[in-house]
Design a protein around this motif. Structure first.
Motif, PDB file in Angstrom:
ATOM      1  N   LEU A 138      -4.253   7.618  -0.899  1.00  0.00           N
ATOM      2  CA  LEU A 138      -3.953   6.286  -0.410  1.00  0.00           C
ATOM      3  C   LEU A 138      -4.174   5.353  -1.589  1.00  0.00           C
ATOM      4  CD1 LEU A 138      -3.224   4.546   2.059  1.00  0.00           C
ATOM      5  CD2 LEU A 138      -5.675   4.353   2.524  1.00  0.00           C
ATOM      6  N   ALA A 139      -3.143   4.606  -1.949  1.00  0.00           N
ATOM      7  CA  ALA A 139      -3.206   3.706  -3.104  1.00  0.00           C
ATOM      8  C   ALA A 139      -2.998   2.266  -2.643  1.00  0.00           C
ATOM      9  CB  ALA A 139      -2.143   4.076  -4.133  1.00  0.00           C
ATOM     10  N   PRO A 140      -3.706   1.326  -3.269  1.00  0.00           N
ATOM     11  CA  PRO A 140      -3.540  -0.076  -2.892  1.00  0.00           C
ATOM     12  C   PRO A 140      -2.191  -0.625  -3.359  1.00  0.00           C
ATOM     13  CG  PRO A 140      -4.898   0.074  -4.835  1.00  0.00           C
ATOM     14  CD  PRO A 140      -4.628   1.488  -4.391  1.00  0.00           C
ATOM     15  N   ARG A 141      -1.875  -1.795  -2.866  1.00  0.00           N
ATOM     16  CA  ARG A 141      -0.642  -2.465  -3.278  1.00  0.00           C
ATOM     17  C   ARG A 141      -0.688  -2.739  -4.779  1.00  0.00           C
ATOM     18  NH1 ARG A 141       3.765  -5.292  -1.690  1.00  0.00           N
ATOM     19  NH2 ARG A 141       4.138  -7.315  -2.637  1.00  0.00           N
ATOM     20  N   MET A 184       0.848  -1.157   0.000  1.00  0.00           N
ATOM     21  CA  MET A 184       0.000   0.000   0.000  1.00  0.00           C
ATOM     22  C   MET A 184       0.902   1.231   0.000  1.00  0.00           C
ATOM     23  SD  MET A 184      -3.138   0.849   2.544  1.00  0.00           S
ATOM     24  CE  MET A 184      -4.206  -0.119   1.503  1.00  0.00           C
ATOM     25  N   PHE A 185       0.362   2.337  -0.489  1.00  0.00           N
ATOM     26  CA  PHE A 185       1.156   3.553  -0.632  1.00  0.00           C
ATOM     27  C   PHE A 185       0.412   4.773  -0.099  1.00  0.00           C
ATOM     28  CE2 PHE A 185       2.168   0.691  -4.096  1.00  0.00           C
ATOM     29  CZ  PHE A 185       3.548   0.678  -4.122  1.00  0.00           C
ATOM     30  N   GLU A 201       5.806   3.679   0.511  1.00  0.00           N
ATOM     31  CA  GLU A 201       5.176   2.365   0.547  1.00  0.00           C
ATOM     32  C   GLU A 201       5.174   1.866   1.989  1.00  0.00           C
ATOM     33  OE1 GLU A 201       5.344  -1.969  -1.697  1.00  0.00           O
ATOM     34  OE2 GLU A 201       6.922  -0.510  -2.079  1.00  0.00           O
ATOM     35  N   PHE A 202       4.068   1.208   2.389  1.00  0.00           N
ATOM     36  CA  PHE A 202       4.004   0.646   3.728  1.00  0.00           C
ATOM     37  C   PHE A 202       3.135  -0.597   3.717  1.00  0.00           C
ATOM     38  CE2 PHE A 202       0.125   3.016   3.629  1.00  0.00           C
ATOM     39  CZ  PHE A 202      -0.728   2.452   4.574  1.00  0.00           C
ATOM     40  N   THR A 203       3.270  -1.404   4.770  1.00  0.00           N
ATOM     41  CA  THR A 203       2.454  -2.599   4.951  1.00  0.00           C
ATOM     42  C   THR A 203       1.508  -2.360   6.110  1.00  0.00           C
ATOM     43  OG1 THR A 203       4.259  -3.996   4.176  1.00  0.00           O
ATOM     44  CG2 THR A 203       2.518  -5.074   5.446  1.00  0.00           C
ATOM     45  N   PRO A 204       0.185  -2.322   5.854  1.00  0.00           N
ATOM     46  CA  PRO A 204      -0.756  -2.110   6.955  1.00  0.00           C
ATOM     47  C   PRO A 204      -0.800  -3.335   7.870  1.00  0.00           C
ATOM     48  CG  PRO A 204      -1.913  -2.222   4.827  1.00  0.00           C
ATOM     49  CD  PRO A 204      -0.464  -2.407   4.563  1.00  0.00           C
TER      50      PRO A 204
END
Length: 97
Positions: free
Chosen positions: A50-53, A1-2, A80-83
């Protein structure tokens, strides 16, 4: 996710010229779920998405089509991050690992 931040690189009166085209662009991406959330920063110095992976190159390609970018009035920064922790009802965001 971004998380994508948008920073205006031109005065607001120049940004405003491209706001309708930018809004159409955002609506198209949101309807295709290529963006999940979009909004203005407070104070109004840009925006946040907020953008999906997806592959980072794909996101870069989408962002390059932003009318603000095409017309030189804004720039994007991508994180980029991991929820890992989410509020109730948003558990689907965690499956985007």
């Amino acid at each position: 996710m971004f998380v994508v931040t948008v920073t205006y690189t031109a005065p607001l009166d120049e940004v405003d010229l491209w706001r309708p085209a930018h809004g159409d662009w955002l609506n198209q991406l949101i309807s295709r779920r290529l963006l999940l959330v979009a909004g203005r920063q407070v104070p109004l110095v840009g925006g946040v998405y907020l953008a999906p992976r997806m592959p980072a190159e794909e996101l870069d390609g989408l962002l390059a089509t932003d009318p603000y970018v095409l017309n030189g009035v804004a720039a994007h920064t991508v994180v980029e991050f991991t929820p890992l922790l989410v509020a109730a009802g948003l558990e689907g965001l965690k499956t985007q690992e």
